[in-house]
Design an enzyme around this catalytic site. Sequence first.
Site, PDB file in Angstrom:
ATOM      1  N   TYR A 119     -40.853   9.070  16.372  1.00  0.00           N
ATOM      2  CA  TYR A 119     -41.585   7.851  16.751  1.00  0.00           C
ATOM      3  C   TYR A 119     -43.095   8.102  16.700  1.00  0.00           C
ATOM      4  CZ  TYR A 119     -37.409   5.435  18.616  1.00  0.00           C
ATOM      5  OH  TYR A 119     -36.204   4.813  18.776  1.00  0.00           O
ATOM      6  N   ARG A 128     -47.426  17.535  23.872  1.00  0.00           N
ATOM      7  CA  ARG A 128     -46.485  18.550  24.368  1.00  0.00           C
ATOM      8  C   ARG A 128     -47.233  19.781  24.866  1.00  0.00           C
ATOM      9  NH1 ARG A 128     -41.160  18.045  20.406  1.00  0.00           N
ATOM     10  NH2 ARG A 128     -40.989  15.795  20.692  1.00  0.00           N
ATOM     11  N   GLU A 144     -32.373  11.670  12.198  1.00  0.00           N
ATOM     12  CA  GLU A 144     -31.623  12.833  11.728  1.00  0.00           C
ATOM     13  C   GLU A 144     -30.632  12.431  10.640  1.00  0.00           C
ATOM     14  OE1 GLU A 144     -30.202  15.541  14.864  1.00  0.00           O
ATOM     15  OE2 GLU A 144     -31.199  14.191  16.283  1.00  0.00           O
TER      16      GLU A 144
END
Length: 190
Positions: free
Chosen positions: A13, A45, A101
């Site tokens: 995203y 992150r 995926e």
Amino acid sequence: DRVILHFDADCFYAQVEELRDPKLREVPLGITQKFLVVTCNYPARRAGVTKLMAIEDAKKKCPGLVLVSGEDLTPYRLTSRRIFSVLQRFGSAAERLGMDEVWVDVTAACKKMMEENAERRWQGHEGGYLRRGGRVCLRHSSAAGQRDCTEGEGAVKEETGIRTSAGIAHNKLLAKLASGLHKPDDQTSL
């Protein structure tokens, strides 16, 4: 006897939003749905933001976090279809897992390459160890799958702008597990 590739779009995203607005690439970015950060890019992150973190907690961890609403799934679905369309060209069967995926069965192509006794330069990781620049005779099918994996990742990057990590194994589960070992934008063969 099977060679399965698993491609996982890294921070899917967030990558889609970075393609829509390139200024977002270098800032901590979180994609929100309801009251959660559903995913974030690597700068976020590194600042301590994680997937499925409450927005309030994410802002405390990373005061400079830029938030983009991910409620409208249209751009993600369109990008997912484009990725799938690219990867379908690489094997006899492709199967989606969510939007970010894809598994691809490249067994037939690998068998053909092995029959031709082709040699390729190894790239990526095998069993967790990087093999640099050595020539590898394709004696086992996962080495043959490495070529298709490299080409698939490159095609997805060139045609959609999305980086992927990939795993190569003899079944879907192991290929999926392998794809997560060397993120972002790398591949691992088991």
